[in-house]
Design a protein around this motif. Structure first.
Motif, short mmCIF file in Angstrom:
data_model
loop_
_atom_site.label_atom_id
_atom_site.label_comp_id
_atom_site.label_asym_id
_atom_site.label_seq_id
_atom_site.Cartn_x
_atom_site.Cartn_y
_atom_site.Cartn_z
N CYS A 40 0.84 -1.20 0.00
CA CYS A 40 0.00 0.00 0.00
C CYS A 40 0.88 1.25 0.00
O CYS A 40 1.88 1.31 0.70
CB CYS A 40 -0.90 -0.02 1.23
N LEU A 41 0.49 2.23 -0.80
CA LEU A 41 1.30 3.44 -0.95
C LEU A 41 1.10 4.46 0.17
O LEU A 41 1.87 5.39 0.31
CB LEU A 41 0.97 4.13 -2.28
N SER A 42 0.06 4.27 0.97
CA SER A 42 -0.21 5.23 2.04
C SER A 42 0.93 5.24 3.05
O SER A 42 1.45 4.19 3.42
CB SER A 42 -1.52 4.85 2.73
N ASN A 46 1.27 -0.22 5.85
CA ASN A 46 2.23 -1.10 5.18
C ASN A 46 1.59 -2.42 4.81
O ASN A 46 2.21 -3.47 4.88
CB ASN A 46 3.45 -1.33 6.07
N TYR A 47 0.33 -2.35 4.41
CA TYR A 47 -0.37 -3.56 4.00
C TYR A 47 0.29 -4.13 2.74
O TYR A 47 0.55 -3.40 1.78
CB TYR A 47 -1.85 -3.22 3.72
N THR A 48 0.58 -5.43 2.75
CA THR A 48 1.16 -6.06 1.57
C THR A 48 0.24 -7.17 1.07
O THR A 48 -0.51 -7.76 1.84
CB THR A 48 2.54 -6.67 1.86
N GLY A 58 -3.93 -2.58 -6.61
CA GLY A 58 -4.70 -3.57 -5.86
C GLY A 58 -5.44 -2.90 -4.71
O GLY A 58 -5.13 -1.77 -4.33
N TYR A 59 -6.39 -3.63 -4.16
CA TYR A 59 -7.24 -3.08 -3.10
C TYR A 59 -6.58 -3.23 -1.73
O TYR A 59 -6.07 -4.29 -1.38
CB TYR A 59 -8.58 -3.79 -3.12
N ASN A 66 -7.99 1.60 -3.65
CA ASN A 66 -7.07 0.88 -4.54
C ASN A 66 -5.69 1.53 -4.48
O ASN A 66 -5.31 2.28 -5.37
CB ASN A 66 -7.62 0.87 -5.97
N THR A 67 -4.98 1.25 -3.41
CA THR A 67 -3.70 1.92 -3.17
C THR A 67 -2.53 0.95 -3.13
O THR A 67 -1.41 1.36 -2.86
CB THR A 67 -3.76 2.67 -1.83
N VAL A 68 -2.77 -0.34 -3.39
CA VAL A 68 -1.68 -1.32 -3.36
C VAL A 68 -1.01 -1.36 -4.74
O VAL A 68 -1.67 -1.59 -5.75
CB VAL A 68 -2.19 -2.72 -2.98
N LYS A 69 0.29 -1.12 -4.76
CA LYS A 69 1.02 -1.09 -6.01
C LYS A 69 2.06 -2.21 -6.02
O LYS A 69 2.69 -2.48 -5.00
CB LYS A 69 1.72 0.28 -6.16
#
Ligand code: ZN
Length: 83
Positions: A40-42, A46-48, A58-59, A66-69
């Motif tokens: 996650c880009l936030s 640090n969600y992976t 990705g969600y 949708n911030t997971v890159k």
């Protein structure tokens, strides 16, 4: 909208979370297609998650957006920043 962390910084975190010694190892595995990890880009998150190679974003269930890159997309952004 929360702050977005720099791609290079997120890449290092993702590599550490996935138990890689170096960002290069993480990217190599992603390129070989064994496992494409995303983060996650936030800045506060640090969600992976595993991502499809074709997936642009990705969600993230924590941010509900949708911030997971993927690692590879992050690497391209780092390269862009250097150019
Ligand atoms: Zn998140």
């Amino acid at each position: 909208m929360t702050a977005v962390e720099a791609p290079a910084s997120k890449l290092r975190k993702l590599a550490a979370i996935q138990d890689f010694d170096a960002v290069e190892d993480l990217l190599l595995e992603s390129k070989l297609g064994f496992n494409c990890s995303g983060i996650c880009l936030s800045a506060e998150c640090n969600y992976t998650s595993g991502l499809q190679h074709s997936a642009e974003l990705g969600y993230c269930p924590k941010c509900k957006a949708n911030t997971v890159k993927s690692a590879l997309s992050l690497a391209y952004r780092v390269e862009d920043a250097r150019a």
